[in-house]
Design a protein around this motif. Structure first.
Motif, PDB file in Angstrom:
ATOM      1  N   LEU A  39       0.829  -1.205   0.000  1.00  0.00           N
ATOM      2  CA  LEU A  39       0.000   0.000   0.000  1.00  0.00           C
ATOM      3  C   LEU A  39       0.861   1.251   0.000  1.00  0.00           C
ATOM      4  CD1 LEU A  39      -2.603  -0.807   2.807  1.00  0.00           C
ATOM      5  CD2 LEU A  39      -3.067  -0.681   0.368  1.00  0.00           C
ATOM      6  N   SER A  40       0.390   2.282  -0.664  1.00  0.00           N
ATOM      7  CA  SER A  40       0.998   3.597  -0.488  1.00  0.00           C
ATOM      8  C   SER A  40       0.363   4.233   0.746  1.00  0.00           C
ATOM      9  CB  SER A  40       0.742   4.481  -1.709  1.00  0.00           C
ATOM     10  OG  SER A  40      -0.627   4.844  -1.775  1.00  0.00           O
ATOM     11  N   HIS A  41       0.986   5.260   1.258  1.00  0.00           N
ATOM     12  CA  HIS A  41       0.416   5.978   2.402  1.00  0.00           C
ATOM     13  C   HIS A  41      -0.937   6.561   2.025  1.00  0.00           C
ATOM     14  CE1 HIS A  41       0.328   8.817   5.852  1.00  0.00           C
ATOM     15  NE2 HIS A  41       0.871   7.772   6.432  1.00  0.00           N
ATOM     16  N   ALA A  42      -1.073   7.038   0.786  1.00  0.00           N
ATOM     17  CA  ALA A  42      -2.350   7.591   0.315  1.00  0.00           C
ATOM     18  C   ALA A  42      -3.429   6.508   0.286  1.00  0.00           C
ATOM     19  CB  ALA A  42      -2.177   8.214  -1.071  1.00  0.00           C
ATOM     20  N   GLU A  45      -4.505   5.786   3.808  1.00  0.00           N
ATOM     21  CA  GLU A  45      -5.339   6.872   4.333  1.00  0.00           C
ATOM     22  C   GLU A  45      -6.776   6.758   3.822  1.00  0.00           C
ATOM     23  OE1 GLU A  45      -6.338  10.229   6.577  1.00  0.00           O
ATOM     24  OE2 GLU A  45      -4.588   8.921   6.680  1.00  0.00           O
ATOM     25  N   LEU A  46      -6.942   6.437   2.549  1.00  0.00           N
ATOM     26  CA  LEU A  46      -8.294   6.281   2.001  1.00  0.00           C
ATOM     27  C   LEU A  46      -9.010   5.107   2.655  1.00  0.00           C
ATOM     28  CD1 LEU A  46      -7.519   6.931  -1.757  1.00  0.00           C
ATOM     29  CD2 LEU A  46      -8.806   8.434  -0.205  1.00  0.00           C
ATOM     30  N   ILE A  48      -8.432   3.694   5.572  1.00  0.00           N
ATOM     31  CA  ILE A  48      -8.711   3.922   6.987  1.00  0.00           C
ATOM     32  C   ILE A  48      -9.890   4.877   7.152  1.00  0.00           C
ATOM     33  CG2 ILE A  48      -7.143   5.849   7.548  1.00  0.00           C
ATOM     34  CD1 ILE A  48      -7.469   2.763   9.691  1.00  0.00           C
ATOM     35  N   ARG A  49      -9.961   5.916   6.321  1.00  0.00           N
ATOM     36  CA  ARG A  49     -11.097   6.853   6.414  1.00  0.00           C
ATOM     37  C   ARG A  49     -12.414   6.140   6.117  1.00  0.00           C
ATOM     38  NH1 ARG A  49      -9.965  12.320   8.095  1.00  0.00           N
ATOM     39  NH2 ARG A  49      -7.709  12.424   7.967  1.00  0.00           N
ATOM     40  N   LEU A  50     -12.418   5.276   5.108  1.00  0.00           N
ATOM     41  CA  LEU A  50     -13.633   4.532   4.782  1.00  0.00           C
ATOM     42  C   LEU A  50     -13.985   3.550   5.898  1.00  0.00           C
ATOM     43  CD1 LEU A  50     -13.089   3.891   0.978  1.00  0.00           C
ATOM     44  CD2 LEU A  50     -14.790   5.409   2.037  1.00  0.00           C
ATOM     45  N   SER A  51     -12.988   2.931   6.505  1.00  0.00           N
ATOM     46  CA  SER A  51     -13.255   1.963   7.574  1.00  0.00           C
ATOM     47  C   SER A  51     -13.887   2.640   8.788  1.00  0.00           C
ATOM     48  CB  SER A  51     -11.977   1.244   7.985  1.00  0.00           C
ATOM     49  OG  SER A  51     -11.164   2.057   8.800  1.00  0.00           O
ATOM     50  N   GLU A  52     -13.594   3.911   8.991  1.00  0.00           N
ATOM     51  CA  GLU A  52     -14.121   4.642  10.147  1.00  0.00           C
ATOM     52  C   GLU A  52     -15.473   5.284   9.876  1.00  0.00           C
ATOM     53  OE1 GLU A  52      -9.723   5.863  11.930  1.00  0.00           O
ATOM     54  OE2 GLU A  52     -10.851   7.325  10.753  1.00  0.00           O
ATOM     55  N   ALA A  53     -15.900   5.306   8.623  1.00  0.00           N
ATOM     56  CA  ALA A  53     -17.162   5.953   8.243  1.00  0.00           C
ATOM     57  C   ALA A  53     -18.349   5.023   8.513  1.00  0.00           C
ATOM     58  CB  ALA A  53     -17.130   6.331   6.764  1.00  0.00           C
ATOM     59  N   ALA A  54     -19.497   5.621   8.713  1.00  0.00           N
ATOM     60  CA  ALA A  54     -20.730   4.850   8.884  1.00  0.00           C
ATOM     61  C   ALA A  54     -20.934   3.961   7.669  1.00  0.00           C
ATOM     62  CB  ALA A  54     -21.919   5.791   9.054  1.00  0.00           C
ATOM     63  N   LEU A  68      -7.769  15.746   2.198  1.00  0.00           N
ATOM     64  CA  LEU A  68      -7.100  16.889   1.580  1.00  0.00           C
ATOM     65  C   LEU A  68      -6.606  16.558   0.170  1.00  0.00           C
ATOM     66  CD1 LEU A  68      -5.097  18.214   4.689  1.00  0.00           C
ATOM     67  CD2 LEU A  68      -7.393  18.864   3.924  1.00  0.00           C
ATOM     68  N   PHE A  69      -7.291  15.648  -0.506  1.00  0.00           N
ATOM     69  CA  PHE A  69      -6.993  15.312  -1.892  1.00  0.00           C
ATOM     70  C   PHE A  69      -7.817  16.214  -2.794  1.00  0.00           C
ATOM     71  CE2 PHE A  69      -5.788  10.493  -1.746  1.00  0.00           C
ATOM     72  CZ  PHE A  69      -4.891  10.731  -0.727  1.00  0.00           C
ATOM     73  N   SER A  70      -7.253  16.605  -3.927  1.00  0.00           N
ATOM     74  CA  SER A  70      -8.076  17.265  -4.931  1.00  0.00           C
ATOM     75  C   SER A  70      -9.059  16.229  -5.458  1.00  0.00           C
ATOM     76  CB  SER A  70      -7.215  17.794  -6.082  1.00  0.00           C
ATOM     77  OG  SER A  70      -6.693  16.703  -6.832  1.00  0.00           O
ATOM     78  N   ARG A  71     -10.131  16.660  -6.053  1.00  0.00           N
ATOM     79  CA  ARG A  71     -11.101  15.699  -6.593  1.00  0.00           C
ATOM     80  C   ARG A  71     -10.469  14.834  -7.672  1.00  0.00           C
ATOM     81  NH1 ARG A  71     -17.091  17.415  -5.635  1.00  0.00           N
ATOM     82  NH2 ARG A  71     -16.761  18.739  -3.848  1.00  0.00           N
ATOM     83  N   SER A  72      -9.596  15.424  -8.459  1.00  0.00           N
ATOM     84  CA  SER A  72      -8.923  14.677  -9.518  1.00  0.00           C
ATOM     85  C   SER A  72      -7.999  13.613  -8.917  1.00  0.00           C
ATOM     86  CB  SER A  72      -8.132  15.627 -10.407  1.00  0.00           C
ATOM     87  OG  SER A  72      -7.371  14.919 -11.336  1.00  0.00           O
ATOM     88  N   ARG A  73      -7.209  14.006  -7.929  1.00  0.00           N
ATOM     89  CA  ARG A  73      -6.303  13.046  -7.291  1.00  0.00           C
ATOM     90  C   ARG A  73      -7.086  11.921  -6.634  1.00  0.00           C
ATOM     91  NH1 ARG A  73      -2.455  13.764  -1.985  1.00  0.00           N
ATOM     92  NH2 ARG A  73      -1.468  11.736  -2.169  1.00  0.00           N
ATOM     93  N   LEU A  74      -8.193  12.285  -5.974  1.00  0.00           N
ATOM     94  CA  LEU A  74      -9.014  11.269  -5.325  1.00  0.00           C
ATOM     95  C   LEU A  74      -9.600  10.307  -6.351  1.00  0.00           C
ATOM     96  CD1 LEU A  74     -10.325  10.102  -2.776  1.00  0.00           C
ATOM     97  CD2 LEU A  74     -12.278  11.595  -3.263  1.00  0.00           C
ATOM     98  N   SER A  75     -10.084  10.834  -7.452  1.00  0.00           N
ATOM     99  CA  SER A  75     -10.672   9.994  -8.489  1.00  0.00           C
ATOM    100  C   SER A  75      -9.659   8.979  -9.011  1.00  0.00           C
ATOM    101  CB  SER A  75     -11.204  10.860  -9.630  1.00  0.00           C
ATOM    102  OG  SER A  75     -11.804  10.055 -10.603  1.00  0.00           O
TER     103      SER A  75
END
Length: 152
Positions: A39-42, A45-46, A48-54, A68-75
């Motif tokens: 895994l990359s750190h990015a 991070e994605l 872990i954030r999803l695992s903590e979400a409802a 803190l990702f741009s929408r393009s980077r996140l996509s």
């Protein structure tokens, strides 16, 4: 034209030390994640954030804001981990333009396998190096910088 308010020698040393320390820390953590779990750190991070979400799902716009990702980077990042089978995208039934990122069982397994090593590395390279007072100071300093930059 106004002259720059140059950093004094103490400020310059503090700035350079901060930059070097954070770069070394994130390089070391990224390398540990790559070696131990691929895994990359990015990516971590994605996940872990999803695992903590409802329901282990989050609107893409909210995920971008939290990471803190741009929408393009996140996509692009979601497309990469979606291809690996770790997340899937789902349309939002109440808003046809909205999209959710959803952690898959495979993504949960990858995260659970990666987390112990990552947490151990964070503890070893950061928190074990600090006293309890320094940990509180680090939190206060980070909050002050984050708030000044406009992130609640």
């Amino acid at each position: 034209m106004n002259q720059p308010n140059w950093l004094d020698p103490d400020e310059l040393r503090a700035w350079r030390t901060f930059v070097e320390a954070t770069q070394l820390l994130f390089d070391r953590l990224d390398r540990q994640l790559q070696q131990d779990s691929g895994l990359s750190h990015a990516d971590y991070e994605l996940l872990i954030r999803l695992s903590e979400a409802a329901d282990q799902r989050m609107r893409m716009s909210e995920l971008a804001e939290q990471t803190l990702f741009s929408r393009s980077r996140l996509s692009h990042a979601i497309a990469r981990i979606e291809q690996a089978g770790w997340v899937r995208r789902e349309g939002c039934p109440s808003d046809k333009r909205g999209t959710f990122a959803v952690l898959t069982p495979e993504g949960r397994q990858v995260l659970e396998a990666a987390a112990p090593g990552h947490v151990a590395a964070v503890r070893h390279h950061l928190f074990d190096q600090l006293t309890p007072v320094q940990r509180r100071q680090l939190q206060q300093i980070a909050n002050r910088i984050r708030e000044q930059l406009g992130h609640p």
